[in-house]
Design an enzyme around this catalytic site. Structure first.
Site, PDB file in Angstrom:
ATOM      1  N   GLU A 542       0.833  -1.207   0.000  1.00 35.81           N
ATOM      2  CA  GLU A 542       0.000   0.000   0.000  1.00 35.81           C
ATOM      3  C   GLU A 542       0.871   1.262   0.000  1.00 35.81           C
ATOM      4  O   GLU A 542       0.864   2.064   0.929  1.00 35.81           O
ATOM      5  CB  GLU A 542      -0.965  -0.007   1.183  1.00 35.81           C
ATOM      6  CG  GLU A 542      -1.993  -1.121   1.091  1.00 35.81           C
ATOM      7  CD  GLU A 542      -3.093  -1.056   2.134  1.00 35.81           C
ATOM      8  OE1 GLU A 542      -4.207  -1.495   1.847  1.00 35.81           O
ATOM      9  OE2 GLU A 542      -2.813  -0.574   3.265  1.00 35.81           O
ATOM     10  N   GLU A 652      -5.995  -7.296  -1.660  1.00 34.58           N
ATOM     11  CA  GLU A 652      -6.651  -7.384  -0.356  1.00 34.58           C
ATOM     12  C   GLU A 652      -8.137  -7.078  -0.500  1.00 34.58           C
ATOM     13  O   GLU A 652      -8.510  -6.084  -1.127  1.00 34.58           O
ATOM     14  CB  GLU A 652      -6.063  -6.374   0.646  1.00 34.58           C
ATOM     15  CG  GLU A 652      -4.658  -6.654   1.108  1.00 34.58           C
ATOM     16  CD  GLU A 652      -4.222  -5.664   2.189  1.00 34.58           C
ATOM     17  OE1 GLU A 652      -5.108  -5.026   2.799  1.00 34.58           O
ATOM     18  OE2 GLU A 652      -3.018  -5.540   2.415  1.00 34.58           O
TER      19      GLU A 652
END
Length: 713
Positions: A542, A652
């Site tokens: 991320e 995710e």
């Protein structure tokens, strides 16, 4: 994702079977997730006490008591009492009555102060009145002390002496009865003393004779006033000694008592001892009822060798030992509602423990012992829910049906067990493989331990634990995605900390690039040496706002800060170089936490400018944050990535199987405004089905990784 999302992790069978059945089914399929398993601790508390049958000879005279001495104190502490399902009860007294209790007992001291203030007569009267209003029998234990008394400690109240103690005790008893009468709180029973060991009122001369005389006089006074009474003695070492107390001291002093109570500190021989005690009492007198006037059993200990079920069994067996055709018996359970005790029948939060219900079962009455499954880890009923699974038409053998199970080893070390669809204990990896999962995502933290060797939490996702997962995955021919955070703990958009060992090089980009290259290369080699099939390597986690300590400025964007992003990109390329050299067949993925194509354009423009080597753009995509428009956003994101010549995957995602609290801490997600998907297994199925439809609508769509789907987080 940095922190755990309580209960957004999937019910394993829901998600894993979904992966298999979406692909295999030709039509809509209804599937029941019911499974049975045999474990030492009941899977559900609902029927856990049904094995306990009505005790023979139990009757209306049996004392089924709980001590409420701490009740008023706990209220002043702000405690609220709740039922087994963690729901507040309007009236604790009527609740315990519904669970088989027929007697409430309280202790009172003469002039308690400080830490002993909870023993005040005022507190006792308040509790007695509430118990009486609920239709319960009551028992008041007079301590004849300013504090708790025990076998070896019968300390006189302030101002009392051994010489005047007998007269003081008689006068005090009369004053108490007068006050109880005034308050309309006369109890069913008054117990004279507590755990007397031939030393009532601290009198020990001549075998405590004057103390026994005082007990006799007080007993006679109470009986004259229509109050049943009991004497409470310390358990004699030999059961037969109780005959000397009954036929000797109490008989000679003409004590007119109804119950003889014995305080116990149980051990392995307690039940046999109580039976001997009961038989000895019956030999002396058919009219006196033996009860256990104080006892408690642990439901929690440091060794984890007890629980509410052992507590219930101990109570049942002891109660049984007090009862036969000649003795109605009974017990008074001490500290029953003391919220600070590991022995109580409520926990620290005031939630009733199902061991309380053993009093009902002992009478042949069944009560619902279902408890809050999210608090206690019982069966939630989720696995029994049926779900309808719709086929995803474009799914193929090569489609990624992945799951992040990075906490798996930590969970196993904590005692978590996994079961297949038939309730048989099985390897998690086999369960997942059997149900269609073909890819495992493993996050890698450099050194997730402090100077004392203690883990920071989050599954202790170091290389060693990752290798253990990889070995199991290899048995079932599952591919791996290695997710390098390049940090010792969670790396997420707002937190991208350097590993401890690299902080000394924070101002040396060249050394940091070498660190990334060497660490990535060495780690990949370790995985390949154990036979892992590395299909993808993720460089950073991320990284939308930065990576490895290089973060965007306030009110700016990392993609627009040229010097910073060039540095980040050089670190990415160092990792990519290691992947190409050690695992040339593996895809390289870069991970953003958004589906916003505006961010994709900025990032991919920069990566193209800086010659960043990667194959896949991966996204985090959580419907409870993205909203009802997530699926459409996912499709557009895939289209844009395809236009830039790259592959696309969701690295995710997850959906809630419940919004209930499971650990007493705040949930990151406790509700959702998303109207399209229901909270629960069906919602999980529907979210994944729609996401697969969206991502596979573009030829560059690889599939999905479900985040921590096997966790209890």
């Amino acid at each position: 994702m940095r922190k755990v999302i309580t209960k957004t992790c999937a019910l394993i069978m829901t998600v894993s079977m979904l992966f298999g059945m979406i692909f295999m089914s030709d039509s809509a399929t209804t599937y029941s997730m019911a499974a049975t398993k045999t474990v030492e601790t009941p899977e559900s508390s609902k029927n856990a006490l049904t094995k306990y049958k009505k005790i023979s000879e139990i009757n209306n005279n049996t004392i089924l008591g709980t001590d409420f001495t701490y009740y008023q104190q706990c209220l002043t502490w702000g405690k609220q009492y709740k039922d087994y399902m963690s729901q507040s009860v309007d009236n604790l007294f009527t609740y315990v009555k519904s669970q088989g209790i027929n007697t409430i007992s309280v202790k009172a001291a003469v002039n308690p102060t400080g830490d002993n203030a909870y023993l005040s007569l005022d507190n006792a009267i308040k509790t007695l009145k509430k118990a009486k209003a609920a239709g319960l029998q009551t028992n008041l234990v007079l301590l004849y002390s300013d504090e708790m008394t025990y076998a070896g400690t019968q300390k006189l109240p302030e101002g009392w002496t051994v010489k005047n103690a007998v007269d003081k005790a008689k006068d005090y008893t009369k004053e108490v009865v007068e006050e109880l009468t005034k308050e309309n709180a006369i109890p069913t029973i008054i117990t004279i003393g507590n755990e007397v060991d031939w030393n009532f009122l601290g009198i020990t001369e001549e075998g405590g004779w004057n103390g026994w005389v005082a007990m006799g006089d007080i007993s006679a006074y109470l009986k004259d006033n229509g109050i049943k009474n009991a004497v409470s003695i310390a358990a004699p070492k030999e059961a037969s000694v109780i005959k000397e107390i009954i036929d000797g001291k109490l008989k000679w002093t003409k004590a007119d008592y109804d119950y003889i109570g014995v305080n116990l500190y149980p051990d392995d021989n307690t039940n046999t001892y109580v039976k001997e005690l009961r038989d000895a009492v019956e030999e002396c007198s058919e009219k006196k009822q033996l009860i256990v006037s104080s006892v408690k059993y642990a439901r929690v200990n440091e060794e984890d060798t007890v629980n509410v079920y052992t507590q219930a069994e101990n109570i049942y067996n002891l109660l049984s030992a007090t009862i036969d055709k000649n003795n109605a018996g009974g017990i008074i359970y001490d500290d029953a509602v003391y919220t600070g005790s590991w022995n109580s029948l409520v926990d620290d939060d005031g939630d009733a423990q199902i061991s309380l219900a053993i009093f009902a079962y002992a009478q042949g009455k069944q009560t619902d012992t279902s408890r809050d499954p999210y608090k206690y880890g019982d069966d939630t009923g989720l696995k029994s829910q049926k779900v309808t699974i719709r086929k995803v038409s474009k799914m193929t053998d090569s489609t990624i049906r992945g799951m992040d199970i990075s906490s798996y080893i930590a969970l196993k070390n904590a005692g978590v067990k996994y079961y297949d669809n038939n309730g048989k204990e099985e390897s998690l990896l086999k369960v997942l493989s059997d149900n269609g999962v073909n890819y495992i995502r493993i996050r890698i933290w450099n050194d997730p331990y402090n100077e004392n060797g203690e883990t920071y939490g989050g599954g202790a996702s170091d290389v060693e634990n990752g290798l253990k997962i990889a070995k199991e995955a290899a048995k079932y021919n599952m591919k791996l995605l290695l997710c390098f955070h390049y940090s010792d703990f969670w790396a997420e958009p707002s937190v991208q900390n350097l590993p401890k060992a690299w902080k000394k090089d924070a101002d040396n980009p060249q050394k940091l690039r070498l660190n990334v290259y060497n660490y990535t290369k060495e780690t990949i080699k370790k995985f390949k040496e154990i036979g892992a099939d590395i299909g993808m390597v993720q460089i950073g986690n991320e990284i939308s706002r930065g990576m490895m300590g290089v973060m965007q400025s306030k009110n700016s964007s990392i993609w627009e800060e040229k010097s910073k992003i060039e540095l980040v990109d050089s670190y990415i390329n160092a990792g990519s170089k290691a992947v190409r050299e050690c695992a040339p067949e593996a895809l390289i993925a870069l991970h953003l936490d958004t589906l916003y194509t505006g961010t994709y354009k900025k990032a991919m423009d920069v990566w193209e400018r800086d010659d960043v080597d990667y194959d896949v753009l991966g996204a985090s995509s959580y419907a409870f944050w993205s909203g009802d428009n997530m699926v459409n956003s996912l499709k557009k994101a895939g289209e844009y990535v395809a236009s830039r010549g790259k592959l696309f995957t969701v690295l995710e995602t997850s959906w809630l199987n419940s919004t209930e609290d499971a650990d007493g801490t705040s949930n990151m997600i406790s509700s959702t405004k998303v109207k399209k998907y229901k909270v629960g297994p069906q919602g999980q199925v529907d979210v994944l089905t729609d996401m697969y439809d969206a991502i596979l609508s573009n030829d560059n769509g690889l599939g999905i990784f479900y985040w921590e789907g096997a966790g209890f987080l």
